[in-house]
Design a protein around this motif. Structure first.
Motif, short mmCIF file in Angstrom:
data_model
loop_
_atom_site.label_atom_id
_atom_site.label_comp_id
_atom_site.label_asym_id
_atom_site.label_seq_id
_atom_site.Cartn_x
_atom_site.Cartn_y
_atom_site.Cartn_z
N UNK A 62 0.80 -1.20 -0.03
CA UNK A 62 0.13 0.03 0.08
C UNK A 62 0.87 1.22 0.05
N UNK A 63 1.91 1.18 0.68
CA UNK A 63 2.98 2.35 0.77
C UNK A 63 4.01 2.04 -0.27
N UNK A 64 3.73 1.42 -1.05
CA UNK A 64 4.87 1.52 -2.49
C UNK A 64 6.08 0.78 -2.39
N UNK A 65 6.20 -0.30 -1.63
CA UNK A 65 7.22 -1.03 -1.47
C UNK A 65 7.19 -2.48 -2.23
N UNK A 81 -4.39 -12.44 5.88
CA UNK A 81 -5.48 -12.58 4.99
C UNK A 81 -5.41 -11.08 4.11
N UNK A 82 -5.87 -11.46 2.56
CA UNK A 82 -6.04 -10.31 2.06
C UNK A 82 -5.16 -10.15 1.06
N UNK A 83 -5.06 -8.93 0.18
CA UNK A 83 -4.10 -8.55 -0.73
C UNK A 83 -3.14 -7.56 -0.22
N UNK A 84 -1.80 -7.92 -0.81
CA UNK A 84 -0.65 -7.21 -0.23
C UNK A 84 -0.69 -5.61 -0.43
N UNK A 85 -1.66 -5.26 -1.52
CA UNK A 85 -1.44 -4.01 -1.60
C UNK A 85 -2.62 -2.96 -0.47
N UNK A 86 -3.17 -3.96 0.00
CA UNK A 86 -4.19 -3.20 1.12
C UNK A 86 -3.38 -3.09 2.39
N UNK A 87 -2.02 -3.33 2.57
CA UNK A 87 -1.36 -3.35 3.63
C UNK A 87 -0.16 -2.44 3.45
N UNK A 90 5.15 -2.28 6.98
CA UNK A 90 5.08 -2.47 8.56
C UNK A 90 3.82 -3.53 9.02
N UNK A 91 2.70 -3.29 8.32
CA UNK A 91 1.46 -4.18 8.68
C UNK A 91 1.81 -5.63 8.10
N UNK A 92 2.40 -5.63 6.72
CA UNK A 92 2.54 -7.09 6.50
C UNK A 92 3.68 -7.84 7.41
N UNK A 93 4.68 -6.80 7.95
CA UNK A 93 5.73 -7.46 8.85
C UNK A 93 5.20 -8.19 10.00
N UNK A 108 9.50 -13.43 7.89
CA UNK A 108 8.55 -12.52 7.42
C UNK A 108 8.84 -12.38 5.94
N UNK A 109 7.85 -11.57 5.36
CA UNK A 109 8.06 -11.26 3.99
C UNK A 109 9.19 -10.25 4.08
N UNK A 110 10.11 -10.66 2.66
CA UNK A 110 11.06 -9.81 2.52
C UNK A 110 10.78 -8.78 1.35
N UNK A 111 11.49 -7.74 1.54
CA UNK A 111 11.36 -6.71 0.38
C UNK A 111 12.44 -7.25 -0.73
N UNK A 112 11.99 -6.53 -2.02
CA UNK A 112 13.17 -6.99 -3.15
C UNK A 112 14.39 -6.39 -2.80
N UNK A 113 14.32 -5.21 -2.22
CA UNK A 113 15.61 -4.54 -1.81
C UNK A 113 16.43 -5.46 -0.92
#
Length: 284
Positions: A62-65, A81-87, A90-93, A108-113
């Protein structure tokens, strides 16, 4: 023994092999059998076992990462639960990744960076689901100094890719994905060969008949490499990983694929494929 090679040298050697002759092993969603798919641990495992390239998938928060996630939702692979673009990131972590059996892990979910920082100088990265984020992914590659380690791809004709991301095609390795069972696949291949001569084509096929083999030869004879998936039968005309391992027919699966001239093999059995190739003198 501790290696004294410069940090960038392993990845540079793998990239050189992509343009050269040895067969490269590509791990599908990294080492998902022993760690959560698309996780840092799964990628670390691949680096340790000598895999040449890891395949990953991207989504945007949601915040562009840019994060690693295959599905349209986080339901299957995380405790959320839900779509990644709705979080937000920090919320996904706050969610944990699940392993292949669906059990919660500490990961936890990693970033591409984060992934590109981990892979820097060590292993190539194949972005499968992620073409829609091409420009943002490129910026991250630049910022992490990993442009030469990443392969972007899409199942689209050259004209569309050129119109959407033409300025980047000369800056990164781009690999077209072609379903060569489909009508008109030869024309799509020609579109790329006549305009950019890709380093490799990812070729998918349900049958292994003469028309399929002819198109594989066409790619090989052009100077581009053939990238073939062996994860399940419908991707490789029945010459898949389970046939090699569970039915103990590696020559009829991986051997057949190599016989077609494949220089990159994407697999769900990276350790076994590396062992097979090394016995053949086809992997370092």
């Amino acid at each position: 023994m501790v290696s004294t090679l410069p940090a960038q040298e392993p990845a540079q050697a793998i990239r050189g092999n992509l343009l050269g002759s040895p067969v490269l092993v590509v791990a599908h969603r990294a080492d998902w059998r022993n760690a959560p798919e698309n996780s840092l641990q799964a990628i670390k495992n691949c680096i340790d076992m000598g895999v040449d390239m890891v395949e990953i998938d991207l989504k945007r928060t949601k915040d562009g990462h840019l994060i690693l996630m295959h599905d349209k939702t986080i339901d299957r692979t995380t405790t959320g639960k839900g779509k990644p673009e709705d979080y937000t990131l920090n919320e996904l972590r706050k969610f944990n990744l699940r392993n292949g059996a669906g059990h919660k892990t500490s990961h936890v979910i990693p970033t591409f960076e984060e992934v590109m920082q981990l892979c820097k100088g060590k292993i190539m990265v194949n972005v499968d689901k992620g073409y829609e984020y091409f420009k943002q992914a490129y910026e991250i590659m630049v910022n992490t100094g990993t442009v030469n380690q990443c392969v972007m791809k899409a199942s689209l004709p050259y004209e569309q890719v050129k119109a959407e991301n033409g300025d980047l095609l000369a800056k990164v390795i781009f690999m077209p994905v072609i379903n060569i069972d489909n009508d008109g696949s030869d024309m799509i291949i020609d579109g790329y060969l006549n305009n950019m001569r890709p380093a490799a084509f990812e070729l998918c096929f349900k049958n292994d008949g003469p028309e399929v083999q002819q198109l594989i030869r066409k790619v090989r004879d052009s100077g581009s490499k053939a990238f073939i998936n062996t994860m399940w039968p419908e991707l490789c005309g029945g010459h898949d990983d389970d046939r090699a391992v569970e039915r103990n027919q590696p020559e009829e699966s991986w051997g057949w694929v190599i016989g077609q001239g494949a220089k990159l093999i994407q697999t769900d059995r990276p350790a076994q494929l590396i062992e097979y190739l090394r016995k053949k003198g086809l992997h370092n």
